[in-house]
Design an enzyme around this catalytic site. Structure first.
Site, PDB file in Angstrom:
ATOM      1  N   GLU A  93       0.845  -1.190   0.000  1.00 55.95           N
ATOM      2  CA  GLU A  93       0.000   0.000   0.000  1.00 55.95           C
ATOM      3  C   GLU A  93       0.880   1.239   0.000  1.00 55.95           C
ATOM      4  O   GLU A  93       1.690   1.428   0.905  1.00 55.95           O
ATOM      5  CB  GLU A  93      -0.897   0.002   1.235  1.00 55.95           C
ATOM      6  N   ILE A  94       0.718   2.075  -1.020  1.00 53.93           N
ATOM      7  CA  ILE A  94       1.449   3.334  -1.104  1.00 53.93           C
ATOM      8  C   ILE A  94       0.520   4.433  -0.617  1.00 53.93           C
ATOM      9  O   ILE A  94      -0.553   4.651  -1.185  1.00 53.93           O
ATOM     10  CB  ILE A  94       1.915   3.612  -2.541  1.00 53.93           C
TER      11      ILE A  94
END
Length: 322
Positions: free
Chosen positions: A156-157
């Protein structure tokens, strides 16, 4: 998610070599990167070496980059002396904003201007620990993996409001080059995306056992032999689309048909939420322990890792699956 920048990373730094940091290091090495590693914990270097050695045969099954070597890393005491030519940092320090604030500021002060700093924080937004960065806080973001990162593709960015577009694009390109499946959150939220979804399921799983409705074993069986199988292939939204008959209106038909019932279930869940108080947690542990004692956790871990590889290899041959 398609990369919008070319991956230019050549050298990676890993800060913190617990379970997550060791797994990240194994993946970076498997993809052919030179890695600088640091962790002040006693015995950290030996534990990292043992971890890489134990997981290398498994990651070989997935595939190694040309020239990849399990020994292509340097474990150092003071990482600040080795950051001058690092392109990407994966930080895996304890989940404490005060600790991360000092650490991120120190990394920011010694890295070259182009380097990106990604934190593996599992729930603390990076806006809470960039306050002392004096060089470029816009290069800091969250790069949160799921354990173990060298096997599970998700990352997850999560940019903070001041994260630059260039840092986001470089992170996406780098993670895609690793074979990861990055998802980009549009804004910060505590727990980010997957952990929030997981927390919702876990809270209800704890409640069902605490209320005497089901056993821990039956909860696990219900997930792994039911919805978990579908979610591993298409996720909840597409499952709803297909359940609603498919097509453009499939999702609407599904929610319209089951929505009233789900609302009633949700009201009961809210009225009987697991409190996470110490006494209630201890009582739940007393129900979990007898079941765990019938299992071999290390064997479960090994078989789960093998099965994950088989599942990922199967999914890679199916173009319509996520």
């Amino acid at each position: 998610m398609a990369a919008t920048a070319e991956n230019t990373v050549k050298k990676v730094a890993v800060v913190g070599t617990g379970v997550i940091g060791s797994s990240w290091t194994t993946l970076f090495l498997a993809k052919g990167y030179k890695v600088i590693v640091s962790d002040p914990a006693p015995g950290a270097a030996e534990k990292l070496s043992t971890y890489i050695e134990s997981e290398w045969p498994r990651i070989e099954q997935i595939g190694l980059a040309e020239g990849a070597s399990p020994s292509n890393y340097e474990f150092v005491e003071d990482i600040t002396q080795h950051l001058h030519d690092v392109d990407f940092v994966q930080e895996n320090a304890p989940e404490r904003p005060d600790f991360k604030t000092k650490l991120i500021a120190n990394l920011d002060a010694h890295l070259p201007k182009h380097a990106v700093i990604a934190s593996s924080s599992s729930g603390i937004p990076s806006s809470q620990f960039i306050g002392e960065c004096q060089v470029d806080p816009s290069r800091v973001l969250i790069g949160h993996p799921f354990n173990p990162p060298h096997l599970i593709p998700l990352v997850e960015i999560v940019p903070h409001p001041g994260t630059s577009g260039a840092a986001v694009r470089q992170a996406v390109a780098f993670y895609e080059a690793l074979g990861k499946s990055p998802v980009l959150l549009k804004k910060e939220a505590p727990g980010f995306l997957a952990n929030r979804l997981q927390a919702a399921l876990l809270a209800e799983a704890y409640s069902l056992v605490s209320r005497g409705i089901a056993s821990p074993e039956d909860v696990d069986t219900a997930v792994t032999t039911g919805p978990g199988l579908r979610w591993a292939l298409v996720g909840p939204y597409m499952t709803n689309v297909l359940g609603g008959g498919g097509g453009n209106d499939g999702f609407y038909h599904f929610v319209k048909h089951l929505g009233p019932a789900v609302r009633g279930w949700k009201e009961d869940m809210d009225a009987n939420k697991f409190s996470f108080e110490q006494d209630e947690t201890k009582r739940l542990q007393e129900q979990v322990t007898p079941w765990v004692e019938t299992k071999e956790p290390e064997r479960v871990r090994q078989e789960m890792g093998d099965a994950l590889i088989e599942l990922l290899q199967t999914k890679s041959t199916k173009s319509s699956l996520v």
